[in-house]
Design a protein around this motif. Structure first.
Motif, PDB file in Angstrom:
ATOM      1  N   MET A 243       0.810  -1.223   0.000  1.00 44.99           N
ATOM      2  CA  MET A 243       0.000   0.000   0.000  1.00 44.99           C
ATOM      3  C   MET A 243       0.851   1.285   0.000  1.00 44.99           C
ATOM      4  O   MET A 243       0.400   2.332   0.437  1.00 44.99           O
ATOM      5  CB  MET A 243      -0.937   0.039   1.231  1.00 44.99           C
ATOM      6  CG  MET A 243      -1.752  -1.198   1.466  1.00 44.99           C
ATOM      7  SD  MET A 243      -3.047  -1.340   0.237  1.00 44.99           S
ATOM      8  CE  MET A 243      -4.150  -0.041   0.772  1.00 44.99           C
ATOM      9  N   MET A 244       2.060   1.169  -0.490  1.00 45.68           N
ATOM     10  CA  MET A 244       2.931   2.366  -0.487  1.00 45.68           C
ATOM     11  C   MET A 244       2.293   3.534  -1.234  1.00 45.68           C
ATOM     12  O   MET A 244       2.490   4.691  -0.873  1.00 45.68           O
ATOM     13  CB  MET A 244       4.288   1.966  -1.082  1.00 45.68           C
ATOM     14  CG  MET A 244       4.809   2.840  -2.128  1.00 45.68           C
ATOM     15  SD  MET A 244       6.299   2.338  -2.971  1.00 45.68           S
ATOM     16  CE  MET A 244       7.204   1.236  -2.055  1.00 45.68           C
ATOM     17  N   ASN A 245       1.521   3.206  -2.250  1.00 46.61           N
ATOM     18  CA  ASN A 245       0.942   4.277  -3.068  1.00 46.61           C
ATOM     19  C   ASN A 245      -0.018   5.166  -2.282  1.00 46.61           C
ATOM     20  O   ASN A 245      -0.228   6.317  -2.619  1.00 46.61           O
ATOM     21  CB  ASN A 245       0.247   3.699  -4.306  1.00 46.61           C
ATOM     22  CG  ASN A 245      -0.914   2.814  -3.940  1.00 46.61           C
ATOM     23  OD1 ASN A 245      -0.854   2.121  -2.926  1.00 46.61           O
ATOM     24  ND2 ASN A 245      -1.962   2.846  -4.729  1.00 46.61           N
ATOM     25  N   SER A 246      -0.605   4.609  -1.214  1.00 48.78           N
ATOM     26  CA  SER A 246      -1.559   5.441  -0.478  1.00 48.78           C
ATOM     27  C   SER A 246      -0.913   6.130   0.733  1.00 48.78           C
ATOM     28  O   SER A 246      -1.571   6.867   1.452  1.00 48.78           O
ATOM     29  CB  SER A 246      -2.762   4.596  -0.033  1.00 48.78           C
ATOM     30  OG  SER A 246      -2.297   3.509   0.728  1.00 48.78           O
ATOM     31  N   GLU A 247       0.386   5.853   0.938  1.00 47.28           N
ATOM     32  CA  GLU A 247       1.050   6.493   2.085  1.00 47.28           C
ATOM     33  C   GLU A 247       1.658   7.827   1.664  1.00 47.28           C
ATOM     34  O   GLU A 247       2.686   7.870   0.986  1.00 47.28           O
ATOM     35  CB  GLU A 247       2.130   5.544   2.629  1.00 47.28           C
ATOM     36  CG  GLU A 247       2.769   6.074   3.891  1.00 47.28           C
ATOM     37  CD  GLU A 247       3.837   5.127   4.435  1.00 47.28           C
ATOM     38  OE1 GLU A 247       3.700   3.893   4.308  1.00 47.28           O
ATOM     39  OE2 GLU A 247       4.824   5.650   4.981  1.00 47.28           O
ATOM     40  N   ILE A 248       1.035   8.892   2.078  1.00 47.54           N
ATOM     41  CA  ILE A 248       1.507  10.215   1.629  1.00 47.54           C
ATOM     42  C   ILE A 248       2.906  10.484   2.204  1.00 47.54           C
ATOM     43  O   ILE A 248       3.161  10.261   3.381  1.00 47.54           O
ATOM     44  CB  ILE A 248       0.499  11.303   2.055  1.00 47.54           C
ATOM     45  CG1 ILE A 248      -0.792  11.100   1.256  1.00 47.54           C
ATOM     46  CG2 ILE A 248       1.058  12.705   1.830  1.00 47.54           C
ATOM     47  CD1 ILE A 248      -1.953  11.919   1.708  1.00 47.54           C
ATOM     48  N   GLY A 249       3.798  10.908   1.327  1.00 45.58           N
ATOM     49  CA  GLY A 249       5.153  11.274   1.783  1.00 45.58           C
ATOM     50  C   GLY A 249       6.141  10.127   1.769  1.00 45.58           C
ATOM     51  O   GLY A 249       7.301  10.304   2.140  1.00 45.58           O
ATOM     52  N   PHE A 250       5.706   8.936   1.315  1.00 52.78           N
ATOM     53  CA  PHE A 250       6.617   7.779   1.326  1.00 52.78           C
ATOM     54  C   PHE A 250       7.844   8.035   0.428  1.00 52.78           C
ATOM     55  O   PHE A 250       8.990   7.847   0.850  1.00 52.78           O
ATOM     56  CB  PHE A 250       5.873   6.507   0.873  1.00 52.78           C
ATOM     57  CG  PHE A 250       6.728   5.272   0.984  1.00 52.78           C
ATOM     58  CD1 PHE A 250       6.832   4.581   2.178  1.00 52.78           C
ATOM     59  CD2 PHE A 250       7.462   4.811  -0.117  1.00 52.78           C
ATOM     60  CE1 PHE A 250       7.637   3.455   2.275  1.00 52.78           C
ATOM     61  CE2 PHE A 250       8.272   3.694  -0.018  1.00 52.78           C
ATOM     62  CZ  PHE A 250       8.355   3.010   1.182  1.00 52.78           C
ATOM     63  N   GLY A 251       7.581   8.493  -0.779  1.00 57.90           N
ATOM     64  CA  GLY A 251       8.680   8.734  -1.730  1.00 57.90           C
ATOM     65  C   GLY A 251       9.663   9.755  -1.184  1.00 57.90           C
ATOM     66  O   GLY A 251      10.885   9.594  -1.294  1.00 57.90           O
ATOM     67  N   ARG A 252       9.132  10.802  -0.579  1.00 56.76           N
ATOM     68  CA  ARG A 252      10.014  11.845  -0.041  1.00 56.76           C
ATOM     69  C   ARG A 252      10.927  11.273   1.044  1.00 56.76           C
ATOM     70  O   ARG A 252      12.122  11.564   1.093  1.00 56.76           O
ATOM     71  CB  ARG A 252       9.164  12.995   0.537  1.00 56.76           C
ATOM     72  CG  ARG A 252       9.994  14.106   1.138  1.00 56.76           C
ATOM     73  CD  ARG A 252       9.136  15.176   1.805  1.00 56.76           C
ATOM     74  NE  ARG A 252       8.114  14.658   2.718  1.00 56.76           N
ATOM     75  CZ  ARG A 252       8.366  14.194   3.936  1.00 56.76           C
ATOM     76  NH1 ARG A 252       9.596  14.163   4.393  1.00 56.76           N
ATOM     77  NH2 ARG A 252       7.378  13.752   4.702  1.00 56.76           N
TER      78      ARG A 252
ATOM     79  N   ARG B 173      14.793   3.566   8.725  1.00 56.06           N
ATOM     80  CA  ARG B 173      14.453   4.496   9.812  1.00 56.06           C
ATOM     81  C   ARG B 173      13.358   5.470   9.366  1.00 56.06           C
ATOM     82  O   ARG B 173      12.390   5.692  10.085  1.00 56.06           O
ATOM     83  CB  ARG B 173      15.728   5.272  10.202  1.00 56.06           C
ATOM     84  CG  ARG B 173      15.533   6.340  11.260  1.00 56.06           C
ATOM     85  CD  ARG B 173      16.878   6.908  11.752  1.00 56.06           C
ATOM     86  NE  ARG B 173      17.828   7.194  10.684  1.00 56.06           N
ATOM     87  CZ  ARG B 173      17.866   8.319   9.969  1.00 56.06           C
ATOM     88  NH1 ARG B 173      16.984   9.263  10.193  1.00 56.06           N
ATOM     89  NH2 ARG B 173      18.771   8.501   9.030  1.00 56.06           N
ATOM     90  N   LEU B 174      13.513   6.002   8.155  1.00 53.75           N
ATOM     91  CA  LEU B 174      12.602   7.075   7.728  1.00 53.75           C
ATOM     92  C   LEU B 174      11.290   6.560   7.146  1.00 53.75           C
ATOM     93  O   LEU B 174      10.244   7.178   7.321  1.00 53.75           O
ATOM     94  CB  LEU B 174      13.299   7.943   6.675  1.00 53.75           C
ATOM     95  CG  LEU B 174      14.495   8.763   7.166  1.00 53.75           C
ATOM     96  CD1 LEU B 174      15.393   9.176   5.997  1.00 53.75           C
ATOM     97  CD2 LEU B 174      13.998  10.029   7.872  1.00 53.75           C
ATOM     98  N   ALA B 175      11.341   5.418   6.412  1.00 56.31           N
ATOM     99  CA  ALA B 175      10.152   5.020   5.642  1.00 56.31           C
ATOM    100  C   ALA B 175       9.565   3.678   6.058  1.00 56.31           C
ATOM    101  O   ALA B 175       8.495   3.302   5.580  1.00 56.31           O
ATOM    102  CB  ALA B 175      10.504   4.992   4.158  1.00 56.31           C
ATOM    103  N   ASN B 176      10.275   2.946   6.900  1.00 56.86           N
ATOM    104  CA  ASN B 176       9.788   1.682   7.423  1.00 56.86           C
ATOM    105  C   ASN B 176       9.230   0.733   6.345  1.00 56.86           C
ATOM    106  O   ASN B 176       8.061   0.326   6.389  1.00 56.86           O
ATOM    107  CB  ASN B 176       8.705   1.988   8.483  1.00 56.86           C
ATOM    108  CG  ASN B 176       8.364   0.761   9.284  1.00 56.86           C
ATOM    109  OD1 ASN B 176       9.198  -0.156   9.389  1.00 56.86           O
ATOM    110  ND2 ASN B 176       7.157   0.699   9.820  1.00 56.86           N
ATOM    111  N   PRO B 177      10.054   0.376   5.352  1.00 58.38           N
ATOM    112  CA  PRO B 177       9.550  -0.481   4.262  1.00 58.38           C
ATOM    113  C   PRO B 177       9.462  -1.955   4.684  1.00 58.38           C
ATOM    114  O   PRO B 177      10.004  -2.325   5.721  1.00 58.38           O
ATOM    115  CB  PRO B 177      10.623  -0.312   3.196  1.00 58.38           C
ATOM    116  CG  PRO B 177      11.873  -0.040   3.965  1.00 58.38           C
ATOM    117  CD  PRO B 177      11.490   0.664   5.224  1.00 58.38           C
ATOM    118  N   ASP B 178       8.818  -2.787   3.826  1.00 54.05           N
ATOM    119  CA  ASP B 178       8.758  -4.229   4.118  1.00 54.05           C
ATOM    120  C   ASP B 178      10.077  -4.888   3.723  1.00 54.05           C
ATOM    121  O   ASP B 178      10.546  -5.780   4.407  1.00 54.05           O
ATOM    122  CB  ASP B 178       7.611  -4.888   3.341  1.00 54.05           C
ATOM    123  CG  ASP B 178       6.267  -4.340   3.785  1.00 54.05           C
ATOM    124  OD1 ASP B 178       6.193  -3.857   4.937  1.00 54.05           O
ATOM    125  OD2 ASP B 178       5.308  -4.375   2.984  1.00 54.05           O
TER     126      ASP B 178
END
Ligand code: ADP
Ligand code: ASP
Ligand code: MG
Length: 470
Positions: free
Chosen positions: A335-344, A389-394
């Protein structure tokens, strides 16, 4: 400049007409004012200097001359710029530089003697040796290649020599000062009808010599063209124009007749080294066309680089270029696409480590960041930790030894299925496409492949668009 553009649009259609017109200076049309830059191989020997002299003398409009340092005379030869860097590295290690300086001096003496000039560079070499020993800086060292060649060229042509250190200005931090340069250049060149200004370097207000990046004489030529409001910037090299692909990969590729600044910048940035990618900016502001020409075949028309053109490119694509040595950092998160600010947040991890990114293709749950392998390698774990740390990816997956290929063309916008054709050409050659990214301008398509597939991929793309004209 509208005048110039209008004339050029028609002229490019028939460059024989263009050259006739230039030569004859037809009544009512002012004489063209041209800036001419000659690359290293065009000035590698006395024989090459003579060709350059003939070219300059053939057209009175060729008023301002920008020489590079002597380049390679034959395969396996060393460019004077590289000799200077190597010599300076010795000086830094406090090694004896007598033999290295003598070898560089020999390169210039061969040219001076071959031209039959009574010119001595003894004083200059004395100063250069002293400054090397005083560790004046590697920028200073490299700049002497153009400086000395400029002195020879001015003497040979009977033109005034203007030291680039007086007119090309850099800030103290080494960045280029465009505004002051333009003021200084315009004022200084208004005083003289003909001049030789060496390429590649300038100086700070305090007089510290600074250079552009490699290949930077192209930028000097462009700056001068802008400052004197030239009608044309001729860039003379060792190939008959900007070729559709790198001639070191494709056997005798066709030359591009007309290319826009934007297309050229994409190709130059992606490795088509024939023109420095930053050489576009100064002339673009003034609408001055660049004509790439071959010193060894001056009768060839070369390539016209223009702001915009009514000329259709001969093929769907205008050119292909590419570079090896990239890594991809693939980040997954549901669901990365719906997480605002993930790319930044992801890109912040790269920024914090001072790493610039090349491309960021993304999907619904994945995002990939392409970076230069040599910049990224020694910082990779810091970056990975930062992303966690910043984006907590899978998951984060890194792939190395990738090449990026840019397929560029203003004609792609109006042609359907270009990406599909590239895909099938590559599939046909059993090449696995790691990434495909179409710029929003529809001017370029970037393809990621393994380093080892790089040359075969370029050949396959060239074949499908140029040889079979699909
Ligand atoms: P110069 O010394 O004249 O500045 P460069 O060596 O910088 O010349 O650039 C010319 C070289 O660029 C050519 O000899 C060729 O090997 C290389 N090159 C790479 N891609 C291209 C391309 N697409 N078109 C023309 N030349 C290319
Ligand atoms: N001589 C410099 C180089 O080799 C600059 C140039 O040729 O444009 O990079
Ligand atoms: Mg060059």
């Amino acid at each position: 400049m509208l005048w110039t553009n209008r004339i050029f649009c028609g002229m490019i259609k028939d460059s024989v007409y263009l050259r006739d017109r230039q030569m004859r200076n037809l009544g009512g049309i002012k004489s063209m004012r041209k800036v001419v830059k000659f690359g290293g191989s065009s000035l590698a020997s006395a024989e090459q200097f003579k060709k350059v002299g003939d070219i300059i003398r053939a057209d009175k409009g060729r008023k301002y001359v920008v020489p590079s340092a002597p380049g390679k005379r034959f395969d396996g030869d060393i460019k004077v710029t590289d000799m200077l860097y190597a010599c300076y590295a010795k000086a830094e290690k406090k090694e004896d530089i007598t033999a290295s300086i003598a070898a560089i001096r020999e390169r210039y003496m061969e040219i001076i003697n071959g031209l039959g000039l009574s010119l001595s560079l003894d004083d200059q070499f004395e100063v250069i040796s002293e400054n090397f020993k005083k560790l004046a800086g590697s920028n200073y060292a490299a700049s002497r290649g153009e400086y000395l060649n400029g002195i020879i060229m001015a003497n040979y042509l009977g033109y005034e020599f203007i030291d680039a250190a007086e007119v090309i200005v850099f800030h103290e931090d080494g960045t280029f000062d465009a505004e002051t340069t333009n003021e200084k250049l315009s004022a200084r060149l208004a005083e003289c009808d003909n001049a030789v200004i060496p390429g590649f370097y300038g100086a700070t207000a305090e007089g510290k010599v600074t250079t552009f990046s490699r290949g930077g004489s192209d930028i000097t030529g462009s700056l001068i063209a802008k400052a004197v409001h030239a009608d044309l910037y001729e860039n003379w090299t060792d190939v008959s124009g900007f070729l559709i692909a790198d001639p070191r990969i494709i056997d005798h590729p066709e030359a591009i007749e007309t290319i826009t600044y934007r297309e050229l910048r994409e190709l130059a940035y992606m490795g088509a080294t024939v023109l420095h990618e930053d050489a576009i900016f100064p002339v673009r502001q003034e609408g001055i066309p660049i004509n790439i020409r071959n010193t060894n075949a001056p009768e060839d028309n070369g390539t016209w680089i223009v702001g915009s053109t009514c000329q259709k490119s001969k093929y769907v694509i205008t050119g292909i270029a590419g570079k090896k040595g990239f890594c991809s950092v693939n980040i997954e998160k549901d669901m990365m696409n719906s997480e605002i600010g993930f790319g930044r947040k992801v890109l912040q991890a790269f920024e914090e480590n001072g790493i610039s990114f090349e491309h960021v293709p993304s999907g619904i749950d994945t995002m990939t960041v392409f970076v230069h392998q040599d910049e990224f390698m020694h910082k990779e774990q810091k970056v990975v930790a930062g992303i966690h740390r910043l984006a907590n990816p899978d998951a984060i997956d890194i792939e190395s030894d990738l090449a990026l290929i840019a397929v560029v063309g203003r004609g792609m916008k109006s042609t359907r299925g270009t990406a599909g054709r590239i895909f099938s050409a590559l599939a046909h050659k059993n090449i696995n496409v790691k990434m495909i990214d179409q710029g929003s301008s529809e001017l370029n398509i970037i393809i990621g492949v393994a380093n080892e597939d790089f040359e075969t991929a370029i050949q396959a793309i060239y074949d499908i668009f140029v040889i079979t004209r699909l």
